[in-house]
Write an enzyme that holds these catalytic residues in place. Structure first.
Site, short mmCIF file in Angstrom:
data_model
loop_
_atom_site.label_atom_id
_atom_site.label_comp_id
_atom_site.label_asym_id
_atom_site.label_seq_id
_atom_site.Cartn_x
_atom_site.Cartn_y
_atom_site.Cartn_z
N GLY A 183 19.25 0.05 -27.04
CA GLY A 183 19.49 -0.84 -25.90
C GLY A 183 18.22 -1.49 -25.40
CB CYS A 184 16.62 -4.33 -25.10
SG CYS A 184 17.66 -5.71 -25.62
NE ARG A 185 16.13 -9.76 -19.46
CZ ARG A 185 17.09 -10.65 -19.22
NH1 ARG A 185 18.08 -10.35 -18.44
NH2 ARG A 185 17.06 -11.84 -19.77
CB ILE A 189 20.11 -2.39 -19.04
CG1 ILE A 189 20.38 -1.34 -17.95
CG2 ILE A 189 19.19 -3.51 -18.59
CD1 ILE A 189 19.18 -0.50 -17.56
#
Length: 125
Positions: A79-81, A108
């Site tokens: 996961g990342c932004r 996220i």
């Protein structure tokens, strides 16, 4: 490493069958033993973090030096932004014969919008 990831990911995005999940599915997988690997930078994580215990924080700037920390025996949700950097990392790991990596679609952002647990830094008073 980062330039390699960026330049090659876009060229091969269609070619590879990269696995992806939405936030709700990722959360269920994590509750059942999967690991969430957060590839955002520390400054971003300090602002808002995924609120789950099974998290491996590995900023993309540290990624190349820490590959040996990524387990091959459990599912790893990256996961990342917004899902872009995590897609790059998922693609790269797939190219390195990791069969257990899955990209978190929309990162996220969608995680928080779905009402899933996050840790937000309290503003200075």
């Amino acid at each position: 490493m980062l330039n390699y990831l960026i330049s090659n990911t876009m060229n091969r995005r269609i070619e590879k069958g990269i696995k992806e999940v939405d936030a709700a599915t990722a959360y269920e997988k994590i509750k059942n033993g999967a690991i969430l690997m957060d590839v955002r930078e520390w400054e971003e994580i300090d602002q808002v973090a995924f609120g789950v215990a099974n998290t491996l924080v590995m900023p993309i700037s540290e990624f190349g030096a820490r590959l040996d920390e990524i387990p091959r025996d459990v599912e790893v949700i990256v996961g990342c932004r917004s899902g872009s950097r995590s897609y790059q990392v998922t693609w790269f790991l797939t190219e390195q014969n990791y069969s257990n990596v899955i990209n978190l679609k929309n990162g996220i952002i969608s995680w928080a919008q779905s009402g899933l647990p996050v840790k937000v830094r309290e503003a200075a008073k």
